[in-house]
Design a protein around this motif. Sequence first.
Motif, mmCIF file in Angstrom:
data_model
loop_
_atom_site.group_PDB
_atom_site.id
_atom_site.type_symbol
_atom_site.label_atom_id
_atom_site.label_comp_id
_atom_site.label_asym_id
_atom_site.label_seq_id
_atom_site.Cartn_x
_atom_site.Cartn_y
_atom_site.Cartn_z
ATOM 1 N N MET A 105 9.478 -23.871 -6.358
ATOM 2 C CA MET A 105 8.805 -22.761 -7.032
ATOM 3 C C MET A 105 9.475 -21.568 -6.927
ATOM 4 S SD MET A 105 5.234 -21.119 -6.508
ATOM 5 C CE MET A 105 4.523 -22.489 -5.954
ATOM 6 N N THR A 106 9.944 -21.155 -5.702
ATOM 7 C CA THR A 106 10.560 -19.644 -5.612
ATOM 8 C C THR A 106 12.173 -19.528 -5.529
ATOM 9 O OG1 THR A 106 10.601 -20.201 -3.168
ATOM 10 C CG2 THR A 106 8.713 -19.145 -3.941
ATOM 11 N N GLY A 107 12.831 -21.024 -5.109
ATOM 12 C CA GLY A 107 14.204 -20.925 -4.974
ATOM 13 C C GLY A 107 14.699 -20.811 -3.667
ATOM 14 N N PHE A 108 13.880 -20.689 -2.805
ATOM 15 C CA PHE A 108 14.484 -20.618 -1.357
ATOM 16 C C PHE A 108 13.420 -21.116 -0.258
ATOM 17 C CE2 PHE A 108 12.092 -16.668 -1.866
ATOM 18 C CZ PHE A 108 11.482 -16.399 -0.748
ATOM 19 N N HIS A 109 13.944 -21.442 0.682
ATOM 20 C CA HIS A 109 13.114 -21.844 1.945
ATOM 21 C C HIS A 109 12.126 -20.920 2.423
ATOM 22 C CE1 HIS A 109 11.367 -24.763 4.908
ATOM 23 N NE2 HIS A 109 11.932 -23.928 6.123
ATOM 24 N N LEU A 110 10.947 -21.123 2.337
ATOM 25 C CA LEU A 110 9.823 -20.179 2.903
ATOM 26 C C LEU A 110 9.846 -20.367 4.203
ATOM 27 C CD1 LEU A 110 8.019 -18.340 1.013
ATOM 28 C CD2 LEU A 110 6.202 -19.843 1.569
ATOM 29 N N HIS A 111 10.804 -19.948 5.073
ATOM 30 C CA HIS A 111 10.834 -20.008 6.656
ATOM 31 C C HIS A 111 9.942 -18.971 7.387
ATOM 32 C CE1 HIS A 111 14.155 -17.149 5.684
ATOM 33 N NE2 HIS A 111 13.979 -17.076 6.991
ATOM 34 N N ARG A 112 9.569 -18.033 6.727
ATOM 35 C CA ARG A 112 8.863 -17.087 7.317
ATOM 36 C C ARG A 112 7.068 -17.383 7.023
ATOM 37 N NH1 ARG A 112 13.257 -14.258 5.841
ATOM 38 N NH2 ARG A 112 14.075 -12.987 7.345
ATOM 39 N N GLY A 113 6.974 -18.407 6.332
ATOM 40 C CA GLY A 113 5.601 -19.020 6.095
ATOM 41 C C GLY A 113 4.761 -18.186 5.216
ATOM 42 N N VAL A 114 4.895 -17.102 4.733
ATOM 43 C CA VAL A 114 3.843 -16.348 3.872
ATOM 44 C C VAL A 114 4.783 -15.502 2.934
ATOM 45 C CG1 VAL A 114 3.588 -14.741 5.485
ATOM 46 C CG2 VAL A 114 1.909 -15.222 3.600
ATOM 47 N N LEU A 115 4.194 -15.398 1.566
ATOM 48 C CA LEU A 115 4.861 -14.620 0.513
ATOM 49 C C LEU A 115 3.818 -13.906 -0.043
ATOM 50 C CD1 LEU A 115 7.581 -16.262 -1.624
ATOM 51 C CD2 LEU A 115 7.749 -13.702 -0.440
ATOM 52 N N ALA A 116 3.653 -12.529 -0.403
ATOM 53 C CA ALA A 116 2.549 -12.110 -1.210
ATOM 54 C C ALA A 116 3.305 -11.386 -2.270
ATOM 55 C CB ALA A 116 2.005 -10.856 -0.475
ATOM 56 N N ALA A 117 2.524 -11.702 -3.397
ATOM 57 C CA ALA A 117 2.658 -10.822 -4.513
ATOM 58 C C ALA A 117 1.695 -9.585 -4.531
ATOM 59 C CB ALA A 117 2.510 -11.696 -5.880
ATOM 60 N N MET A 118 2.245 -8.402 -4.634
ATOM 61 C CA MET A 118 1.768 -7.229 -4.353
ATOM 62 C C MET A 118 1.590 -6.370 -5.761
ATOM 63 S SD MET A 118 0.911 -7.232 -1.180
ATOM 64 C CE MET A 118 0.357 -5.717 -0.704
ATOM 65 N N HIS A 119 0.567 -5.628 -5.954
ATOM 66 C CA HIS A 119 0.254 -4.568 -6.838
ATOM 67 C C HIS A 119 1.497 -3.471 -6.898
ATOM 68 C CE1 HIS A 119 -3.059 -6.468 -9.181
ATOM 69 N NE2 HIS A 119 -3.618 -6.775 -8.112
ATOM 70 N N ARG A 120 2.075 -3.114 -7.591
ATOM 71 C CA ARG A 120 3.355 -2.008 -7.340
ATOM 72 C C ARG A 120 2.595 -0.896 -7.794
ATOM 73 N NH1 ARG A 120 9.186 -1.593 -8.441
ATOM 74 N NH2 ARG A 120 9.207 -3.674 -8.428
ATOM 75 N N PRO A 121 2.621 0.081 -6.788
ATOM 76 C CA PRO A 121 1.834 1.468 -6.519
ATOM 77 C C PRO A 121 2.586 2.093 -7.901
ATOM 78 C CG PRO A 121 3.271 1.372 -4.922
ATOM 79 C CD PRO A 121 3.195 -0.056 -5.551
ATOM 80 N N GLU A 122 1.903 3.109 -8.300
ATOM 81 C CA GLU A 122 2.350 4.238 -9.191
ATOM 82 C C GLU A 122 3.339 5.021 -8.537
ATOM 83 O OE1 GLU A 122 0.929 7.665 -12.781
ATOM 84 O OE2 GLU A 122 -0.327 6.030 -11.834
ATOM 85 N N LEU A 123 4.474 5.450 -8.953
ATOM 86 C CA LEU A 123 5.147 6.389 -8.146
ATOM 87 C C LEU A 123 4.668 7.993 -8.290
ATOM 88 C CD1 LEU A 123 8.985 5.006 -8.875
ATOM 89 C CD2 LEU A 123 7.472 4.686 -6.960
ATOM 90 N N PRO A 124 4.641 8.444 -7.147
ATOM 91 C CA PRO A 124 4.367 10.046 -7.220
ATOM 92 C C PRO A 124 5.500 10.777 -8.063
ATOM 93 C CG PRO A 124 5.048 9.585 -5.280
ATOM 94 C CD PRO A 124 5.310 8.120 -5.966
ATOM 95 N N SER A 125 5.319 12.112 -8.136
ATOM 96 C CA SER A 125 6.233 13.317 -8.878
ATOM 97 C C SER A 125 7.271 13.319 -7.534
ATOM 98 C CB SER A 125 5.845 14.325 -9.350
ATOM 99 O OG SER A 125 5.215 15.090 -8.351
ATOM 100 N N VAL A 126 8.615 14.011 -8.269
ATOM 101 C CA VAL A 126 9.276 14.297 -7.132
ATOM 102 C C VAL A 126 8.944 15.520 -6.270
ATOM 103 C CG1 VAL A 126 11.770 15.663 -6.933
ATOM 104 C CG2 VAL A 126 11.313 13.807 -8.300
ATOM 105 N N GLY A 127 8.129 16.428 -6.863
ATOM 106 C CA GLY A 127 7.457 17.578 -6.210
ATOM 107 C C GLY A 127 6.444 16.953 -5.197
ATOM 108 N N GLU A 128 5.719 16.103 -5.412
ATOM 109 C CA GLU A 128 4.849 15.540 -4.546
ATOM 110 C C GLU A 128 5.683 14.875 -3.262
ATOM 111 O OE1 GLU A 128 0.994 14.065 -6.808
ATOM 112 O OE2 GLU A 128 2.877 13.131 -7.267
ATOM 113 N N VAL A 129 6.660 14.320 -3.459
ATOM 114 C CA VAL A 129 7.353 13.709 -2.542
ATOM 115 C C VAL A 129 8.057 14.580 -1.429
ATOM 116 C CG1 VAL A 129 9.356 12.077 -1.979
ATOM 117 C CG2 VAL A 129 7.418 11.363 -3.681
ATOM 118 N N VAL A 130 8.928 15.795 -2.210
ATOM 119 C CA VAL A 130 9.409 16.338 -1.513
ATOM 120 C C VAL A 130 8.606 17.883 -0.922
ATOM 121 C CG1 VAL A 130 11.612 15.894 -2.475
ATOM 122 C CG2 VAL A 130 10.274 18.102 -3.025
#
Length: 283
Positions: A103-128
């Motif tokens: 399915m993935t193309g590689f051996h799942l040697h770490r035992g678990v993968l998660a598909a995560m919801h990508r968060p909305e990025l904040p503004s530059v002003g908020e980050v700095v």
Amino acid sequence: MRWGQGEGSLPDGCTWVQDPRAEELRDYFSLTDVALRRVVEPERGLYMAESEKVIRRALGAGHRLRSLLMTPRWVEEWPDLLAVAHEQGAPIYVAEPTVAEAMTGFHLHRGVLAAMHRPELPSVGEVVAGARRVAVLEDIVDHTNVGAAFRSAAALGVDAVLVTPRCADPLYRRSVRVSMGTVFQVPWTRIDPWPDGVEVLRAQGLAVAALALAEDAVTLDHLEAAPPGRLALVLGTEGDGLGRKTVEAADLVVKIPMGGGVDSLNVAAASAVAFWAVRARGG
């Protein structure tokens, strides 16, 4: 598509997978195809977290699960992860290693993968806002280097990271893995347009230092001896380094003194050296 119970009994809420091309699992298809994933993941609003430790860091940062993919031997190891998936309404898929690899193309040697919801990025002003040390990654295309720079940023006192429009995705699986999940720890966002964003940083009260080989560059020792109170350090792409316009727009140009006939370091190594030298001291 064929679904079954698999060998032994699975905890409630887990689904046994036999078909590696089941449509429900399309988030996990072809994870080693970088060109494809660069398009697919942002379009679907997802990213992949690999390994139990990285998934925990993502959850600790407030990110939400879309689904979990596990191999059988690990299902009983992390009941709390299964509980979080149940709480968030995320499916839990269990597959034999050969099925997961198909399915993935590689051996799942770490035992678990998660598909995560990508968060909305904040503004530059908020980050700095309030940041004393900011790293800007300009057009760094190697996901390993991006992840390594984030790990150094987290370890060496960088308060925020900004990535330019052509920089590799910090939430790509390899970047996340190499960073050891610190991409969830250090506030970051994209700064666009660039290099016009230098003026944005200056307006936020940051001095901008470009790390580049230039005749008028001061040494990192010089900057370390008298660093500005708030500093943005800009590091450039693996091949050509920083763009000319970026260097010209910066308040000063800085170089790391080299010996042994070497003119420069890999950008990930250079970031660690520079972050240590300009780390904010005191209160």
